[in-house]
Design a protein around this motif. Structure first.
Motif, PDB file in Angstrom:
ATOM      1  N   GLU A  63     -31.356 -65.329   9.721  1.00  0.00           N
ATOM      2  CA  GLU A  63     -31.841 -66.129  10.899  1.00  0.00           C
ATOM      3  C   GLU A  63     -33.029 -66.403  10.946  1.00  0.00           C
ATOM      4  O   GLU A  63     -33.413 -67.827  11.252  1.00  0.00           O
ATOM      5  N   GLN A  71     -33.712 -68.950   8.973  1.00  0.00           N
ATOM      6  CA  GLN A  71     -33.139 -70.448   9.091  1.00  0.00           C
ATOM      7  C   GLN A  71     -33.791 -71.431   9.759  1.00  0.00           C
ATOM      8  O   GLN A  71     -33.742 -72.602  10.152  1.00  0.00           O
ATOM      9  N   PRO A 110     -26.562 -70.674   0.523  1.00  0.00           N
ATOM     10  CA  PRO A 110     -25.481 -72.416   1.253  1.00  0.00           C
ATOM     11  C   PRO A 110     -25.883 -71.887   3.205  1.00  0.00           C
ATOM     12  O   PRO A 110     -26.601 -72.484   3.821  1.00  0.00           O
ATOM     13  N   ALA A 111     -26.394 -70.819   3.694  1.00  0.00           N
ATOM     14  CA  ALA A 111     -26.960 -70.521   4.679  1.00  0.00           C
ATOM     15  C   ALA A 111     -28.043 -70.719   4.841  1.00  0.00           C
ATOM     16  O   ALA A 111     -28.099 -71.731   6.057  1.00  0.00           O
ATOM     17  N   SER A 114     -27.326 -74.822   5.558  1.00  0.00           N
ATOM     18  CA  SER A 114     -26.808 -75.769   6.136  1.00  0.00           C
ATOM     19  C   SER A 114     -27.262 -75.384   7.715  1.00  0.00           C
ATOM     20  O   SER A 114     -26.653 -75.492   8.842  1.00  0.00           O
ATOM     21  N   GLY A 115     -27.532 -73.614   7.757  1.00  0.00           N
ATOM     22  CA  GLY A 115     -27.555 -72.647   8.810  1.00  0.00           C
ATOM     23  C   GLY A 115     -26.391 -72.236   9.267  1.00  0.00           C
ATOM     24  O   GLY A 115     -26.169 -72.335  10.635  1.00  0.00           O
ATOM     25  N   SER A 116     -25.466 -71.946   8.426  1.00  0.00           N
ATOM     26  CA  SER A 116     -24.329 -71.858   8.653  1.00  0.00           C
ATOM     27  C   SER A 116     -24.535 -70.242   8.931  1.00  0.00           C
ATOM     28  O   SER A 116     -25.597 -69.520   9.229  1.00  0.00           O
ATOM     29  N   ASP A 117     -23.087 -69.450   9.053  1.00  0.00           N
ATOM     30  CA  ASP A 117     -23.132 -67.658   9.558  1.00  0.00           C
ATOM     31  C   ASP A 117     -24.422 -67.126   8.973  1.00  0.00           C
ATOM     32  O   ASP A 117     -23.371 -67.563   7.728  1.00  0.00           O
ATOM     33  N   SER A 118     -24.758 -66.574   8.579  1.00  0.00           N
ATOM     34  CA  SER A 118     -26.275 -65.579   7.898  1.00  0.00           C
ATOM     35  C   SER A 118     -25.363 -64.330   7.505  1.00  0.00           C
ATOM     36  O   SER A 118     -24.871 -63.625   6.604  1.00  0.00           O
ATOM     37  N   ALA A 122     -22.969 -64.385   4.478  1.00  0.00           N
ATOM     38  CA  ALA A 122     -23.808 -64.966   3.637  1.00  0.00           C
ATOM     39  C   ALA A 122     -24.048 -62.947   2.969  1.00  0.00           C
ATOM     40  O   ALA A 122     -24.087 -63.239   2.072  1.00  0.00           O
TER      41      ALA A 122
END
Length: 389
Positions: A195, A198, A354-355, A358-362, A365
């Motif tokens: 995070e 990110q 991918p995380a 896009s800042g998606s769920d770490s 991942a």
């Protein structure tokens, strides 16, 4: 390396070295393994310290004789503890490091001076928390008029892993990968580390999506204040002619730690080694270690302490400014499938990219990465005859 070889050969007439250069990565390791398995390997080879664990159990490497090395001025006392210990496997010294090449922080001194993040000595001010580092990045972004930090990671699992494992181990812990077991990992710390990456890749502090070449170009043309990469990019930045310095990655999470690997000397297994040649191989390695100041010119930190503690080395800038990293290096978690040039780091990149993009769920991942590692831990080391039936 060619220069170092020329120097040691010119300084004596007891031996002559005939180097063989192969493509880096799997082609190199595959050919070297085949030669060692057949007992007709070269007298000395260089491989990354992180790859030796996969080779030693299968008898592909011969053990170094510590008494012979000590007689030549090479011993545990002439290396920093983490670098020397990385060469030991099951109590045997299986590799002797030439260097450490850590992940470091490059910084543009003009932009950083404008941002007010340099001390009176002209070097980067220390930071000791994630918040302080982010605050520094914001100041540098303002001063640069663009991104604060260049960090290329797209399609490059090694780049993603180097930063992630630096942040993870700065929490004072490492991962454990027991063969036949499951990955030992602090999930909360791993998620915090991802995070934080990110947070940096927000499109303002650093480009949300950037590959390695783009990051190099951005920093080398003075369009960013910081650059995260390995010491091997020193020559690139010198050739670019920008004002820059280098530092060990700041201790953001409490414990000084930086990801690194080491180019190391190994003795590939020979069925019937020529003792005269083997003795000369020891002398050759000792000569290279003692003459490795020139290796620092390529950015690497020589592993042999009498070199890095010399007056000559202290005058090398920026090399001397990040030499302390050799005391705090952390290598890949020991496992037969980890290490530079292996698929392991690519697996990590495939799981977390991918995380990061896009800042998606770490957490999701991270779970993908954990699942991949656990599958590998159930697979036997193909180079270990005791594991493969």
């Amino acid at each position: 390396m060619s220069t170092l070889l020329d120097q040691v050969q010119a300084a004596q007439n007891a031996y002559a070295v005939r180097p063989t250069v192969l493509a880096w990565g799997e082609p190199y390791y595959t050919k070297l393994a085949m030669a060692a398995a057949g007992g007709r390997a070269p007298d000395v080879a260089i491989m990354h310290a992180t790859r030796t664990l996969g080779w030693a159990p299968g008898g592909l490497l011969d053990e170094w004789d510590l008494d012979k090395l000590a007689a030549l001025g090479v011993s545990e006392e002439t290396f920093s503890a983490p670098i020397w210990e990385k060469g030991r496997i099951d109590g045997k010294q299986m590799s002797i490091a030439l260097d450490a090449h850590p992940f470091v922080l490059f910084y543009n001194t003009d932009i950083c001076a404008k941002a007010g993040v340099l001390g009176a000595d002209g070097r980067l001010k220390p930071v000791s928390s994630p918040e302080e580092f982010l605050e520094m990045l914001r100041a540098v972004a303002t001063a640069s008029g663009g991104h604060a930090l260049s960090y290329g990671y797209l399609g490059d699992g090694a780049q993603m892993w180097r930063l992630f494992y630096t942040l993870y181990t700065q929490h004072g812990i490492e991962m454990e990968m027991p063969l036949g077991g499951t990955l030992g990992i602090d999930r909360d710390v791993a998620i915090e580390s991802l995070e934080f990456m990110q947070q940096i890749l927000d499109g303002e502090l650093a480009a949300a999506q950037s590959d390695y070449g783009t990051a190099v170009a951005e920093f080398s043309t003075g369009k960013s204040g910081f650059f995260l990469s390995g010491v091997w990019e020193l020559r690139t930045m010198q050739d670019a002619g920008i004002p820059f310095d280098m530092a060990m990655i700041p201790t953001i999470f409490g414990t000084p730690s930086v990801y690194a690997d080491s180019h190391s000397f190994v003795l590939p297994h020979q069925s019937s080694p020529d003792e005269t040649k083997r003795d000369l191989s020891y002398r050759f390695v000792a000569d290279l270690l003692k003459g490795s100041l020139g290796w620092a010119e390529a950015g690497h930190i020589p592993a042999y302490l009498p070199v890095t503690e010399s007056a000559e080395y202290s005058t090398l800038v920026p090399q001397a400014h990040y030499a302390e990293a050799a005391q705090h290096v952390t290598y890949d978690p020991p496992a037969w499938f980890t290490g530079s040039g292996s698929n392991f780091q690519g697996d990590f990149g495939g799981a977390v990219q991918p995380a990061l993009m896009s800042g998606s769920d770490s957490g999701a991942a991270l779970d993908r990465f954990i699942d991949t590692v656990n599958v590998r831990l159930l697979q036997p080391n193909p180079a270990d005859p005791t594991e493969v039936s």
